[in-house]
Scaffold this motif. Structure first.
Motif, PDB file in Angstrom:
ATOM      1  N   PHE A 149       0.833  -1.198   0.000  1.00  0.00           N
ATOM      2  CA  PHE A 149       0.000   0.000   0.000  1.00  0.00           C
ATOM      3  C   PHE A 149       0.870   1.252   0.000  1.00  0.00           C
ATOM      4  CE2 PHE A 149      -2.871   3.231   1.432  1.00  0.00           C
ATOM      5  CZ  PHE A 149      -4.118   2.831   1.002  1.00  0.00           C
ATOM      6  N   SER A 150       1.922   1.258   0.799  1.00  0.00           N
ATOM      7  CA  SER A 150       2.775   2.455   0.893  1.00  0.00           C
ATOM      8  C   SER A 150       3.565   2.693  -0.381  1.00  0.00           C
ATOM      9  CB  SER A 150       3.724   2.323   2.080  1.00  0.00           C
ATOM     10  OG  SER A 150       4.599   1.230   1.923  1.00  0.00           O
ATOM     11  N   GLN A 151       3.626   1.689  -1.272  1.00  0.00           N
ATOM     12  CA  GLN A 151       4.334   1.841  -2.540  1.00  0.00           C
ATOM     13  C   GLN A 151       3.421   2.302  -3.676  1.00  0.00           C
ATOM     14  OE1 GLN A 151       6.114  -2.042  -2.968  1.00  0.00           O
ATOM     15  NE2 GLN A 151       7.849  -1.542  -1.645  1.00  0.00           N
ATOM     16  N   ARG A 152       2.135   2.455  -3.422  1.00  0.00           N
ATOM     17  CA  ARG A 152       1.271   3.032  -4.436  1.00  0.00           C
ATOM     18  C   ARG A 152       1.805   4.431  -4.766  1.00  0.00           C
ATOM     19  NH1 ARG A 152      -3.540   0.734  -5.452  1.00  0.00           N
ATOM     20  NH2 ARG A 152      -4.495   2.737  -5.973  1.00  0.00           N
ATOM     21  N   PRO A 153       1.938   4.781  -6.031  1.00  0.00           N
ATOM     22  CA  PRO A 153       2.675   6.007  -6.391  1.00  0.00           C
ATOM     23  C   PRO A 153       2.226   7.264  -5.653  1.00  0.00           C
ATOM     24  CG  PRO A 153       2.275   4.692  -8.348  1.00  0.00           C
ATOM     25  CD  PRO A 153       1.541   4.003  -7.230  1.00  0.00           C
ATOM     26  N   SER A 154       0.931   7.523  -5.620  1.00  0.00           N
ATOM     27  CA  SER A 154       0.468   8.752  -4.967  1.00  0.00           C
ATOM     28  C   SER A 154       0.653   8.688  -3.457  1.00  0.00           C
ATOM     29  CB  SER A 154      -1.003   9.008  -5.304  1.00  0.00           C
ATOM     30  OG  SER A 154      -1.159   9.290  -6.683  1.00  0.00           O
ATOM     31  N   ILE A 155       0.478   7.495  -2.881  1.00  0.00           N
ATOM     32  CA  ILE A 155       0.678   7.330  -1.446  1.00  0.00           C
ATOM     33  C   ILE A 155       2.150   7.523  -1.097  1.00  0.00           C
ATOM     34  CG2 ILE A 155       0.575   5.701   0.472  1.00  0.00           C
ATOM     35  CD1 ILE A 155      -2.150   6.777  -0.317  1.00  0.00           C
ATOM     36  N   ALA A 156       3.025   6.895  -1.874  1.00  0.00           N
ATOM     37  CA  ALA A 156       4.460   7.027  -1.616  1.00  0.00           C
ATOM     38  C   ALA A 156       4.900   8.490  -1.695  1.00  0.00           C
ATOM     39  CB  ALA A 156       5.251   6.177  -2.607  1.00  0.00           C
ATOM     40  N   ALA A 157       4.390   9.208  -2.685  1.00  0.00           N
ATOM     41  CA  ALA A 157       4.751  10.613  -2.825  1.00  0.00           C
ATOM     42  C   ALA A 157       4.264  11.430  -1.633  1.00  0.00           C
ATOM     43  CB  ALA A 157       4.176  11.172  -4.128  1.00  0.00           C
ATOM     44  N   TYR A 158       3.060  11.155  -1.179  1.00  0.00           N
ATOM     45  CA  TYR A 158       2.520  11.892  -0.039  1.00  0.00           C
ATOM     46  C   TYR A 158       3.290  11.571   1.240  1.00  0.00           C
ATOM     47  CZ  TYR A 158      -0.612  13.181   3.764  1.00  0.00           C
ATOM     48  OH  TYR A 158      -1.125  13.695   4.924  1.00  0.00           O
ATOM     49  N   LEU A 159       3.572  10.278   1.477  1.00  0.00           N
ATOM     50  CA  LEU A 159       4.281   9.894   2.693  1.00  0.00           C
ATOM     51  C   LEU A 159       5.653  10.546   2.776  1.00  0.00           C
ATOM     52  CD1 LEU A 159       3.451   6.065   2.901  1.00  0.00           C
ATOM     53  CD2 LEU A 159       2.328   7.951   4.099  1.00  0.00           C
ATOM     54  N   ALA A 160       6.261  10.795   1.629  1.00  0.00           N
ATOM     55  CA  ALA A 160       7.606  11.383   1.602  1.00  0.00           C
ATOM     56  C   ALA A 160       7.589  12.905   1.548  1.00  0.00           C
ATOM     57  CB  ALA A 160       8.377  10.833   0.399  1.00  0.00           C
ATOM     58  N   SER A 161       6.420  13.511   1.465  1.00  0.00           N
ATOM     59  CA  SER A 161       6.333  14.958   1.253  1.00  0.00           C
ATOM     60  C   SER A 161       6.305  15.710   2.580  1.00  0.00           C
ATOM     61  CB  SER A 161       5.070  15.291   0.451  1.00  0.00           C
ATOM     62  OG  SER A 161       3.914  15.153   1.261  1.00  0.00           O
ATOM     63  N   ASN A 162       6.569  17.007   2.490  1.00  0.00           N
ATOM     64  CA  ASN A 162       6.459  17.843   3.685  1.00  0.00           C
ATOM     65  C   ASN A 162       5.029  18.321   3.906  1.00  0.00           C
ATOM     66  OD1 ASN A 162       6.133  19.748   1.678  1.00  0.00           O
ATOM     67  ND2 ASN A 162       8.067  20.810   2.070  1.00  0.00           N
ATOM     68  N   ARG A 163       4.122  17.881   3.055  1.00  0.00           N
ATOM     69  CA  ARG A 163       2.700  18.217   3.260  1.00  0.00           C
ATOM     70  C   ARG A 163       2.063  17.329   4.318  1.00  0.00           C
ATOM     71  NH1 ARG A 163      -0.338  16.903  -0.542  1.00  0.00           N
ATOM     72  NH2 ARG A 163       1.080  15.562  -1.688  1.00  0.00           N
ATOM     73  N   ARG A 164       2.697  16.203   4.581  1.00  0.00           N
ATOM     74  CA  ARG A 164       2.154  15.301   5.596  1.00  0.00           C
ATOM     75  C   ARG A 164       2.557  15.782   6.979  1.00  0.00           C
ATOM     76  NH1 ARG A 164       3.059   8.971   7.322  1.00  0.00           N
ATOM     77  NH2 ARG A 164       0.846   8.604   7.736  1.00  0.00           N
ATOM     78  N   PRO A 165       1.591  15.976   7.886  1.00  0.00           N
ATOM     79  CA  PRO A 165       1.955  16.403   9.239  1.00  0.00           C
ATOM     80  C   PRO A 165       2.820  15.357   9.927  1.00  0.00           C
ATOM     81  CG  PRO A 165      -0.411  16.674   8.845  1.00  0.00           C
ATOM     82  CD  PRO A 165       0.129  15.872   7.703  1.00  0.00           C
ATOM     83  N   ALA A 166       3.792  15.806  10.669  1.00  0.00           N
ATOM     84  CA  ALA A 166       4.617  14.891  11.448  1.00  0.00           C
ATOM     85  C   ALA A 166       3.798  14.329  12.605  1.00  0.00           C
ATOM     86  CB  ALA A 166       5.848  15.623  11.975  1.00  0.00           C
ATOM     87  N   TYR A 167       4.080  13.084  12.968  1.00  0.00           N
ATOM     88  CA  TYR A 167       3.396  12.500  14.123  1.00  0.00           C
ATOM     89  C   TYR A 167       4.038  13.033  15.391  1.00  0.00           C
ATOM     90  CZ  TYR A 167       1.465   9.227  17.475  1.00  0.00           C
ATOM     91  OH  TYR A 167       0.812   8.680  18.561  1.00  0.00           O
ATOM     92  N   SER A 168       3.229  13.432  16.329  1.00  0.00           N
ATOM     93  CA  SER A 168       3.744  13.898  17.615  1.00  0.00           C
ATOM     94  C   SER A 168       2.723  13.592  18.687  1.00  0.00           C
ATOM     95  CB  SER A 168       4.027  15.407  17.573  1.00  0.00           C
ATOM     96  OG  SER A 168       2.828  16.132  17.322  1.00  0.00           O
ATOM     97  N   LEU A 169       3.195  13.482  19.917  1.00  0.00           N
ATOM     98  CA  LEU A 169       2.305  13.282  21.049  1.00  0.00           C
ATOM     99  C   LEU A 169       1.806  14.645  21.544  1.00  0.00           C
ATOM    100  CD1 LEU A 169       4.427  10.619  22.949  1.00  0.00           C
ATOM    101  CD2 LEU A 169       2.342  10.216  21.623  1.00  0.00           C
ATOM    102  N   PRO A 170       0.626  14.679  22.157  1.00  0.00           N
ATOM    103  CA  PRO A 170       0.111  15.960  22.665  1.00  0.00           C
ATOM    104  C   PRO A 170       1.068  16.589  23.655  1.00  0.00           C
ATOM    105  CG  PRO A 170      -1.584  14.246  22.743  1.00  0.00           C
ATOM    106  CD  PRO A 170      -0.303  13.558  22.408  1.00  0.00           C
ATOM    107  N   LYS A 171       1.158  17.896  23.591  1.00  0.00           N
ATOM    108  CA  LYS A 171       2.027  18.612  24.534  1.00  0.00           C
ATOM    109  C   LYS A 171       1.395  18.604  25.922  1.00  0.00           C
ATOM    110  CE  LYS A 171       4.048  21.709  21.093  1.00  0.00           C
ATOM    111  NZ  LYS A 171       4.255  23.112  20.667  1.00  0.00           N
ATOM    112  N   ARG A 172       2.230  18.334  26.902  1.00  0.00           N
ATOM    113  CA  ARG A 172       1.782  18.305  28.298  1.00  0.00           C
ATOM    114  C   ARG A 172       2.081  19.648  28.952  1.00  0.00           C
ATOM    115  NH1 ARG A 172      -0.857  13.255  28.597  1.00  0.00           N
ATOM    116  NH2 ARG A 172       0.098  12.071  26.910  1.00  0.00           N
ATOM    117  N   SER A 173       1.123  20.151  29.666  1.00  0.00           N
ATOM    118  CA  SER A 173       1.334  21.456  30.344  1.00  0.00           C
ATOM    119  C   SER A 173       2.065  21.259  31.662  1.00  0.00           C
ATOM    120  CB  SER A 173      -0.013  22.128  30.584  1.00  0.00           C
ATOM    121  OG  SER A 173      -0.866  21.292  31.329  1.00  0.00           O
TER     122      SER A 173
END
Length: 272
Positions: free
Chosen positions: A248-272
């Motif tokens: 699935f990750s090798q589908r051309p459009s998916i691969a391009a999106y996964l490698a792009s800077n348009r995809r938000p980075a995964y992060s955990l919620p900030k703790r106060s």
């Protein structure tokens, strides 16, 4: 020429009869008229304005589907600062039915909220709808994903997340992930048929399950303060899911999106 009006009325009468008495015929007509597979395909939705935060969350499966289907889209990218005013306006306009996002607006006039409702509707327009005979099974798989994602969400957004709780969660989640391993396509199937439903045809369920796997990989790999232990590389324990994830990750459009800077980075919620 005089026969044309009569013929038109006759065809219209047959269409009305079929519409009211034979839903399967209606489905067949929709597939023929749109040129798309699935239980009830629809016309293209046009350009999409995607209302969500600048994060993966409940919006990522929608982004993946729009990317693969090459649906033109733009995003609001709400922040903590911009969301309160946007929520007020969204409730006033009726777009945010429950005061929540994701939501979409399209140039074809579609306005819709709730993540899985959006996924299903976009899938119908993109030719990724499930077949009618598979629809209940599609719902079973999707709701199974939702059950586990809700557990993860309670942990991630709860007050007590730490490295030990992450390790415990990932160990326990293996039991649930194993259910999908049992139902995944065989690892050696052709790339264009290795999907979960509809006789090997790509459907919205595959996007949901890919996102489910990817979310857990990201959670396992994200840096966490005070955790110097090796990352939990759980996916090789599930060879069919691993093969599906890779295909699935090798589908051309998916691969391009996964490698792009348009995809938000995964992060955990900030703790106060």
């Amino acid at each position: 020429m005089e026969l044309l009006p009569i013929l038109f009325v006759a065809i219209l009468g047959v269409a009305v009869y079929l519409h009211t008495n034979n839903p399967h015929m209606v489905q067949s007509i929709r597939r023929i008229s749109t040129g798309k597979p699935g239980c009830l395909p629809t016309d293209d939705v046009g350009n999409v304005t995607f209302h969500y935060f600048a994060a993966r969350g409940r919006g990522e499966v929608i982004r993946l589907l729009m990317e693969d289907a090459e649906i033109p889209w733009t995003e609001t990218g709400f922040t903590r600062e911009t969301w309160p005013a946007a929520k007020k306006e969204g409730l006033k306009s009726g777009l945010y039915t429950f005061g929540q996002v994701p939501a979409i607006e399209t140039t074809s006039g579609l306005r819709l909220s709730q993540s899985m409702a959006i996924v299903r509707r976009l899938a119908r327009s993109a030719g990724y709808d499930c077949d009618c005979d598979d629809y209940s099974w599609c719902d079973v798989l999707t709701l199974g994903v939702e059950d586990q994602i809700n557990k993860l969400g309670r942990l991630v957004y709860g007050p007590d997340l730490d490295a030990e709780k992450r390790r415990t969660y990932l160990q326990e989640a293996r039991g649930w992930i194993a259910h999908f391993e049992q139902r995944a396509p065989a690892g050696d199937v052709p790339a264009d048929s290795g999907y979960f439903t509809s006789k090997g045809r790509l459907t919205w369920v595959d996007f949901v399950i890919f996102n489910f796997i990817d979310l857990h990989k990201a959670f396992a790999e994200v840096d966490m303060e005070g955790d110097d232990s090796p990352k939990d590389d759980f996916l090789p324990e599930f060879p069919r899911l691993e093969a599906f994830y890779r295909r699935f990750s090798q589908r051309p459009s998916i691969a391009a999106y996964l490698a792009s800077n348009r995809r938000p980075a995964y992060s955990l919620p900030k703790r106060s």
